[in-house]
Motif scaffolding. Structure first.
Motif, PDB file in Angstrom:
ATOM      1  N   PHE A   1       8.902  12.825  -8.390  1.00 18.26           N
ATOM      2  CA  PHE A   1       7.492  12.534  -8.656  1.00 18.26           C
ATOM      3  C   PHE A   1       7.144  12.839 -10.108  1.00 18.26           C
ATOM      4  O   PHE A   1       7.673  13.770 -10.704  1.00 18.26           O
ATOM      5  N   VAL A   2       6.224  12.037 -10.669  1.00 18.97           N
ATOM      6  CA  VAL A   2       5.784  12.156 -12.049  1.00 18.97           C
ATOM      7  C   VAL A   2       4.357  12.712 -12.052  1.00 18.97           C
ATOM      8  O   VAL A   2       3.514  12.280 -11.254  1.00 18.97           O
TER       9      VAL A   2
ATOM     10  N   THR B   1       2.458  10.259  -9.328  1.00 21.18           N
ATOM     11  CA  THR B   1       3.030   8.984  -8.900  1.00 21.18           C
ATOM     12  C   THR B   1       4.503   9.184  -8.567  1.00 21.18           C
ATOM     13  O   THR B   1       5.109  10.188  -8.958  1.00 21.18           O
ATOM     14  N   GLU B   2       5.082   8.229  -7.872  1.00 17.64           N
ATOM     15  CA  GLU B   2       6.503   8.273  -7.543  1.00 17.64           C
ATOM     16  C   GLU B   2       7.281   7.759  -8.752  1.00 17.64           C
ATOM     17  O   GLU B   2       6.847   6.825  -9.422  1.00 17.64           O
ATOM     18  N   GLU B   3       8.410   8.389  -9.044  1.00 11.61           N
ATOM     19  CA  GLU B   3       9.178   8.094 -10.261  1.00 11.61           C
ATOM     20  C   GLU B   3       9.531   6.618 -10.401  1.00 11.61           C
ATOM     21  O   GLU B   3       9.444   6.042 -11.474  1.00 11.61           O
ATOM     22  N   SER B   4       9.919   5.969  -9.314  1.00 12.70           N
ATOM     23  CA  SER B   4      10.327   4.563  -9.376  1.00 12.70           C
ATOM     24  C   SER B   4       9.159   3.607  -9.177  1.00 12.70           C
ATOM     25  O   SER B   4       9.336   2.396  -9.172  1.00 12.70           O
ATOM     26  N   GLY B   5       7.960   4.153  -8.985  1.00 13.38           N
ATOM     27  CA  GLY B   5       6.788   3.308  -8.749  1.00 13.38           C
ATOM     28  C   GLY B   5       6.621   2.914  -7.300  1.00 13.38           C
ATOM     29  O   GLY B   5       5.731   2.127  -6.963  1.00 13.38           O
ATOM     30  N   ALA B   6       7.462   3.456  -6.419  1.00  7.74           N
ATOM     31  CA  ALA B   6       7.412   3.107  -4.994  1.00  7.74           C
ATOM     32  C   ALA B   6       6.210   3.763  -4.320  1.00  7.74           C
ATOM     33  O   ALA B   6       5.584   4.676  -4.859  1.00  7.74           O
TER      34      ALA B   6
END
Length: 197
Positions: free
Chosen positions: A45-46, A83-88
């Motif tokens: 997570f970011v 946000t989720e690292e991969s954008g998922a």
């Protein structure tokens, strides 16, 4: 019968394998005693630049963690975004929060007000009005996938034991554990009927 129970257990464990409990006690390059620092990517997570990890037990900032020594601090006011690292997509499964600058477990009158929100593709998916004081308060899971969690509790708050769940596949609803158990019991019942016939 043993095969069915094994498969049910495996299914239940697989459905929960993507869950992440963020305690902030094991941050790569962080979680140092009597310190505070910016949040790196943590458990996939970011975190926005407004959020820091901080030692709130064995430090000059002895305001208390919900568990262990560290927590997440909204150090620069405003809203903290995750946000989720991969954008998922992911799901929000709960967190503990309290007002910053208050003694450990001090309670008191709620005096920090705001909102906790989940967004999906730029659209508000759910929103909770919040109020915090000097003791940790629990905010429970919300249904539905999101791609942005907004911590808007008000200026200067602590968050601990944040539970998020990565969605690593296409959005297909996972069967609930009770539904899996019901299917297993139905299967056992069918097996017994066949054996007695």
């Amino acid at each position: 019968m043993k095969k069915i129970m094994f498969l049910l257990t495996l299914l239940m464990l697989t459905s929960q394998a993507n869950a992440a409990l963020l305690t902030f006690d094991d941050i790569p390059g962080g979680s140092k005693q009597n310190s505070v620092g910016g949040m790196p990517v943590y458990n996939g997570f970011v975190f926005s630049s407004t959020l820091n990890w901080i030692d709130v037990e064995s430090s000059n900032w002895n305001h208390g963690a919900y568990s262990n020594d560290f927590a997440l601090l909204n150090n620069y006011h405003g809203i903290g975004i995750i946000t989720e690292e991969s954008g998922a997509y992911f799901t929000f499964d709960g967190l503990w929060a309290k007002k910053w600058g208050t003694s450990k477990n001090s309670g008191g009158t709620d005096s920090l007000f705001g909102t906790l929100q989940g967004y999906k593709d730029g659209v508000l998916a759910w929103s909770i009005n919040t109020s915090l004081n000097g003791s940790y308060k629990y905010f429970g899971a919300q249904s539905g996938l999101i791609d942005e969690l907004r911590l808007g509790f008000g200026n200067n708050f602590l968050v601990d034991n944040l539970a998020l769940n990565h969605n690593t596949s296409t959005p297909v609803p996972e069967p609930a554990p009770l539904a899996l158990l019901a299917l297993g019991l139905a299967g056992l019942g069918l097996m017994r009927r066949r054996k007695s016939a």
